[in-house]
Design a protein around this motif. Structure first.
Motif, PDB file in Angstrom:
ATOM      1  N   TRP A   1       3.770  20.405  -4.232  1.00 15.46           N
ATOM      2  CA  TRP A   1       4.057  20.331  -2.793  1.00 15.46           C
ATOM      3  C   TRP A   1       2.908  19.721  -2.007  1.00 15.46           C
ATOM      4  N   ARG A   2       1.693  19.784  -2.534  1.00 15.29           N
ATOM      5  CA  ARG A   2       0.540  19.167  -1.860  1.00 15.29           C
ATOM      6  C   ARG A   2       0.586  17.644  -1.929  1.00 15.29           C
ATOM      7  N   TYR A   3       1.257  17.116  -2.936  1.00 12.32           N
ATOM      8  CA  TYR A   3       1.278  15.672  -3.137  1.00 12.32           C
ATOM      9  C   TYR A   3       2.584  15.030  -2.693  1.00 12.32           C
ATOM     10  N   LEU A   4       3.502  15.832  -2.233  1.00 12.01           N
ATOM     11  CA  LEU A   4       4.767  15.308  -1.729  1.00 12.01           C
ATOM     12  C   LEU A   4       4.616  14.566  -0.387  1.00 12.01           C
ATOM     13  N   PRO A   5       3.768  15.030   0.549  1.00  6.59           N
ATOM     14  CA  PRO A   5       3.648  14.308   1.828  1.00  6.59           C
ATOM     15  C   PRO A   5       3.260  12.834   1.692  1.00  6.59           C
ATOM     16  N   PRO A   6       2.278  12.476   0.850  1.00  7.71           N
ATOM     17  CA  PRO A   6       1.986  11.046   0.722  1.00  7.71           C
ATOM     18  C   PRO A   6       3.103  10.254   0.045  1.00  7.71           C
ATOM     19  N   VAL A   7       3.899  10.927  -0.789  1.00 10.46           N
ATOM     20  CA  VAL A   7       5.047  10.249  -1.392  1.00 10.46           C
ATOM     21  C   VAL A   7       6.055   9.906  -0.297  1.00 10.46           C
ATOM     22  N   ILE A   8       6.361  10.882   0.531  1.00  6.63           N
ATOM     23  CA  ILE A   8       7.302  10.662   1.638  1.00  6.63           C
ATOM     24  C   ILE A   8       6.764   9.593   2.581  1.00  6.63           C
ATOM     25  N   ALA A   9       5.492   9.719   2.952  1.00  8.30           N
ATOM     26  CA  ALA A   9       4.888   8.741   3.861  1.00  8.30           C
ATOM     27  C   ALA A   9       4.891   7.346   3.262  1.00  8.30           C
TER      28      ALA A   9
ATOM     29  N   PHE B   1       0.838  -1.201   0.000  1.00 10.75           N
ATOM     30  CA  PHE B   1       0.000   0.000   0.000  1.00 10.75           C
ATOM     31  C   PHE B   1       0.875   1.254   0.000  1.00 10.75           C
ATOM     32  N   GLY B   2       1.914   1.273   0.847  1.00 11.28           N
ATOM     33  CA  GLY B   2       2.825   2.417   0.902  1.00 11.28           C
ATOM     34  C   GLY B   2       3.500   2.660  -0.430  1.00 11.28           C
ATOM     35  N   ALA B   3       3.946   1.586  -1.086  1.00 11.25           N
ATOM     36  CA  ALA B   3       4.615   1.720  -2.380  1.00 11.25           C
ATOM     37  C   ALA B   3       3.665   2.254  -3.446  1.00 11.25           C
ATOM     38  N   VAL B   4       2.452   1.735  -3.479  1.00  9.81           N
ATOM     39  CA  VAL B   4       1.455   2.190  -4.465  1.00  9.81           C
ATOM     40  C   VAL B   4       1.100   3.653  -4.210  1.00  9.81           C
ATOM     41  N   MET B   5       0.936   4.007  -2.933  1.00 10.70           N
ATOM     42  CA  MET B   5       0.612   5.395  -2.594  1.00 10.70           C
ATOM     43  C   MET B   5       1.747   6.326  -3.021  1.00 10.70           C
ATOM     44  N   ALA B   6       2.990   5.950  -2.695  1.00 15.00           N
ATOM     45  CA  ALA B   6       4.134   6.787  -3.054  1.00 15.00           C
ATOM     46  C   ALA B   6       4.240   6.941  -4.570  1.00 15.00           C
ATOM     47  N   TRP B   7       4.108   5.859  -5.287  1.00 11.16           N
ATOM     48  CA  TRP B   7       4.253   5.883  -6.739  1.00 11.16           C
ATOM     49  C   TRP B   7       3.180   6.765  -7.394  1.00 11.16           C
ATOM     50  N   ASN B   8       1.932   6.519  -7.037  1.00 13.45           N
ATOM     51  CA  ASN B   8       0.837   7.259  -7.676  1.00 13.45           C
ATOM     52  C   ASN B   8       0.823   8.729  -7.277  1.00 13.45           C
ATOM     53  N   CYS B   9       1.160   9.035  -6.044  1.00 16.95           N
ATOM     54  CA  CYS B   9       1.210  10.439  -5.628  1.00 16.95           C
ATOM     55  C   CYS B   9       2.401  11.153  -6.263  1.00 16.95           C
ATOM     56  N   ALA B  10       3.496  10.423  -6.515  1.00 16.71           N
ATOM     57  CA  ALA B  10       4.630  11.023  -7.224  1.00 16.71           C
ATOM     58  C   ALA B  10       4.229  11.376  -8.652  1.00 16.71           C
ATOM     59  N   ILE B  11       3.495  10.486  -9.299  1.00 16.99           N
ATOM     60  CA  ILE B  11       3.005  10.766 -10.650  1.00 16.99           C
ATOM     61  C   ILE B  11       2.077  11.979 -10.630  1.00 16.99           C
ATOM     62  N   LEU B  12       1.194  12.026  -9.641  1.00 21.89           N
ATOM     63  CA  LEU B  12       0.271  13.151  -9.522  1.00 21.89           C
ATOM     64  C   LEU B  12       1.031  14.448  -9.248  1.00 21.89           C
ATOM     65  N   ALA B  13       2.038  14.403  -8.368  1.00 22.76           N
ATOM     66  CA  ALA B  13       2.841  15.594  -8.065  1.00 22.76           C
ATOM     67  C   ALA B  13       3.546  16.114  -9.303  1.00 22.76           C
ATOM     68  N   MET B  14       4.088  15.191 -10.092  1.00 23.78           N
ATOM     69  CA  MET B  14       4.775  15.618 -11.319  1.00 23.78           C
ATOM     70  C   MET B  14       3.795  16.200 -12.337  1.00 23.78           C
ATOM     71  N   SER B  15       2.573  15.670 -12.360  1.00 26.57           N
ATOM     72  CA  SER B  15       1.595  16.148 -13.345  1.00 26.57           C
ATOM     73  C   SER B  15       1.095  17.555 -13.029  1.00 26.57           C
TER      74      SER B  15
END
Length: 190
Positions: free
Chosen positions: A156-164, A127-141
């Protein structure tokens, strides 16, 4: 009727393993790394809460005393809530502060309990890996868009779930190692 006085016991053990600092000092390097990381996240979370309180107080002061609401205060407060929440979530995973059905696990045989614990930590890590991956894609978009009140990237709004998410993966690996070794992870707040 009086109960017999307790006999002196061995060094105290917490629910999550030995509470003796000497034992923790000899822990596996990965465990020491994760413990230090979790304590750093807790420290950053507390610092973020202090900044959050200051931002909200400034917003209230600006609105009701100065009659001039600072536009950036609400945006920074929302951003701080995201960071504090996500750091706390990751530490909660490490310290086993999440919702669990431990009463079911204690009823199972040792072999089945270990298999289920491994499955649970693997699923949480996934779950953590999927959350980080998808939020990273969203942050970049959304990186090219700006938060109008702060002038910083929307990413910057989508970076916290990537880190978490990354932290959850690291902490889940720590739990898997602990289960395989027959030990438990010492909570970061001890």
């Amino acid at each position: 009727m009086l109960s017999p006085s307790p006999t002196p016991a061995a060094p105290a053990e917490g629910a999550h393993g030995p509470a003796d600092p000497a034992v923790a000092a000899h822990a596996h390097p990965y465990t020491r790394f994760c413990a230090a990381l979790a304590r750093a996240c807790l420290g950053l979370g507390v610092f973020g809460l202090v900044l959050l309180v200051i931002a909200v107080l400034y917003q209230v002061f600006g609105r009701y005393v100065l009659n001039d609401t600072p536009t950036w205060a609400e945006s920074i407060a929302m951003l701080l809530v995201l960071y504090v929440t996500m750091l706390g979530t990751a530490v909660g995973v490490r310290d086993a502060g999440h919702i669990g059905l431990e009463s079911l696990l204690v009823l199972l045989s040792e072999r089945l309990r270990i298999k289920l614990e491994l499955l649970i930590h693997t699923l949480v890590g996934t779950f953590g890996a999927v959350m980080a991956w998808n939020c990273a894609i969203l942050a970049m978009s959304v990186a090219d868009y700006k938060l109008p009140t702060l002038g910083i990237s929307e990413g910057w709004r989508y970076l916290p779930p990537v880190i978490a998410g990354v932290l959850i993966v690291l902490f889940s690996i720590e739990h898997i190692i602990a289960v395989l070794k027959g030990t438990e992870v010492e909570p970061a707040w001890h």
